[in-house]
Design an enzyme around this catalytic site. Structure first.
Site, PDB file in Angstrom:
ATOM      1  N   GLU A  84       0.869  -1.278   0.011  1.00  0.00           N
ATOM      2  CA  GLU A  84       0.025  -0.035  -0.053  1.00  0.00           C
ATOM      3  C   GLU A  84       0.654   1.245  -0.061  1.00  0.00           C
ATOM      4  O   GLU A  84       0.456   2.286   0.026  1.00  0.00           O
ATOM      5  CB  GLU A  84      -1.025  -0.137   1.073  1.00  0.00           C
ATOM      6  CG  GLU A  84      -1.954  -1.027   0.960  1.00  0.00           C
ATOM      7  CD  GLU A  84      -3.300  -0.945   1.951  1.00  0.00           C
ATOM      8  OE1 GLU A  84      -4.105  -1.317   1.780  1.00  0.00           O
ATOM      9  OE2 GLU A  84      -3.049  -0.598   3.144  1.00  0.00           O
ATOM     10  N   ALA A 113      -8.093  -7.211   8.699  1.00  0.00           N
ATOM     11  CA  ALA A 113      -6.883  -7.244   9.554  1.00  0.00           C
ATOM     12  C   ALA A 113      -6.468  -8.601  10.080  1.00  0.00           C
ATOM     13  O   ALA A 113      -5.492  -8.563  11.126  1.00  0.00           O
ATOM     14  CB  ALA A 113      -7.139  -6.156  10.763  1.00  0.00           C
ATOM     15  N   ALA A 114      -7.124  -9.783   9.605  1.00  0.00           N
ATOM     16  CA  ALA A 114      -6.607 -10.810  10.111  1.00  0.00           C
ATOM     17  C   ALA A 114      -5.217 -11.213   9.756  1.00  0.00           C
ATOM     18  O   ALA A 114      -4.432 -11.706  10.276  1.00  0.00           O
ATOM     19  CB  ALA A 114      -7.826 -12.057   9.777  1.00  0.00           C
ATOM     20  N   GLY A 115      -5.191 -11.214   8.451  1.00  0.00           N
ATOM     21  CA  GLY A 115      -3.736 -11.313   7.705  1.00  0.00           C
ATOM     22  C   GLY A 115      -2.830 -10.180   8.411  1.00  0.00           C
ATOM     23  O   GLY A 115      -1.755 -10.675   8.593  1.00  0.00           O
TER      24      GLY A 115
HETATM   25  O1  RIB Z   1      -5.759  -5.354   5.892  1.00  0.00           O
HETATM   26  C1  RIB Z   1      -6.819  -4.580   6.275  1.00  0.00           C
HETATM   27  C2  RIB Z   1      -6.613  -3.052   5.909  1.00  0.00           C
HETATM   28  O2  RIB Z   1      -6.639  -3.080   4.519  1.00  0.00           O
HETATM   29  C3  RIB Z   1      -7.581  -2.212   6.244  1.00  0.00           C
HETATM   30  O3  RIB Z   1      -7.461  -1.800   7.715  1.00  0.00           O
HETATM   31  C4  RIB Z   1      -7.730  -1.139   5.219  1.00  0.00           C
HETATM   32  O4  RIB Z   1      -7.150  -0.032   5.678  1.00  0.00           O
HETATM   33  C5  RIB Z   1      -6.909  -1.859   3.989  1.00  0.00           C
HETATM   34  O5  RIB Z   1      -5.764  -1.048   3.941  1.00  0.00           O
END
Ligand code: RIB
Length: 310
Positions: free
Chosen positions: A140, A251-253
């Site tokens: 990201e 957010a699990a990963g």
């Molecule tokens: O992996 C989950 C995240 O992906 C979220 O918190 C969102 O912001 C995206 O970036």
């Protein structure tokens, strides 16, 4: 205590709880709407910090209230935000998350300041990278920033961890893979990089061989509720996940990765126990709503470990 630096994104997440995902042209009613701190990078840093690692962050926010909110969130988890820079012309990253009744999500991400992170910003963070045991990066923020960070890391004996999420739209720079000590994709990200579809253990072994050819010696593929497959010099195995009822997989990963780096030894000798710990942590995350609000503290993970052992 592991010293972990995460280079990555900071997003303010807005989650919308809906019955099921809309079809093109359809309008659906939102049952509940909430805001929380998120971003793959920030989530991983929060997980590492909550599971006991001394954690620092490299990233970028805008000059806005969302940026202040994200900085405050890092601080609340005792994460060193010295190298979070502020962009004067681009806003802080945001994510809109649709969450269906089965706990699955669809995410729209506005990269904003995350995507404006430069090599120079990363070079300024050299002191904190040098002082780490591990550096973690995802997709990201720009690949060029990760390459700069991993070059500094490799020159200073710091172990590099790449989470290629979200799946890259363009090919990964081969230089980044050659600087990576361990890559942690999910099954879709893995297939998008190697071209090998994950169907069974044989395909995972084949994938590990392919990543080695690309220059990455160690691999963990997370395969949702089936668990995680690892491959290192010492061997390979599939470590089954703990069965729980998921209400929100957001957010699990990220929790898995942050928890893993908080525990793993730089020579990967304790990889099985570090994966089991990370699976316990992410099994708690999926039982709660939101990104960072759902990431468990160390005590909670230890209780979950104890309960599953008895
Ligand atoms: O992996 C989950 C995240 O992906 C979220 O918190 C969102 O912001 C995206 O970036």
């Amino acid at each position: 205590m592991n010293k972990v630096t995460v280079l990555g994104s900071l997003n303010v997440d807005t989650s919308f709880r809906i019955k099921s995902f809309p079809q093109p042209g359809e309008t659906v009613q939102v049952k509940e709407k909430s805001n929380a701190a998120g971003g793959k990078g920030a989530n991983q840093a929060v997980a590492a910090a909550r599971e006991g690692a001394q954690t620092a962050f490299i990233g970028q926010i805008g000059n806005d209230s969302a940026g202040k909110f994200m900085l405050d969130s890092l601080e609340a988890d005792h994460i060193d935000g010295t190298y979070v820079s502020q962009n004067e012309s681009v806003g802080t990253g945001t994510a809109n998350i649709m969450l269906d009744e089965a706990g699955q999500n669809c995410i729209l991400v506005y990269g904003g300041a995350n995507q404006a992170l430069t090599d120079r910003d990363v070079q300024k963070a050299e002191p904190i990278i040098k002082n780490s045991d591990f550096i973690v990066a995802q997709f990201e923020t720009p690949q060029a920033a990760a390459i700069t960070a991993f070059k500094i890391a490799k020159a200073n004996g710091v172990t590099t961890v790449l989470n290629p999420a979200p799946a890259p739209a363009k090919a990964i720079d081969p230089a980044l893979l050659q600087l990576t000590d361990i890559i942690v994709p999910n099954e879709l990200e893995s297939a998008s990089i190697t071209g090998i579809k994950i169907t069974d253990e044989a395909s995972m072994i084949q994938t590990a061989a392919q990543f080695q050819k690309m220059g990455v010696p160690n691999l963990i593929i997370t395969v949702g509720d089936k668990g995680a497959f690892y491959s290192t010099e010492a061997g390979h195995d599939l470590i089954p996940a703990y069965k729980v009822k998921a209400v929100d997989t957001t957010a699990a990963g990220d929790t898995f990765i942050g928890a893993f780096v908080s525990q793993i030894a730089p020579d990967f000798s304790n990889i099985v126990s570090a994966i089991k710990f990370a699976e316990h942590a992410s099994s708690l995350t999926v039982q709660r709503l939101g990104a960072q609000p759902s990431i468990p503290k160390l005590e909670e993970v230890l209780v979950a470990e104890k309960e599953s052992a008895s």
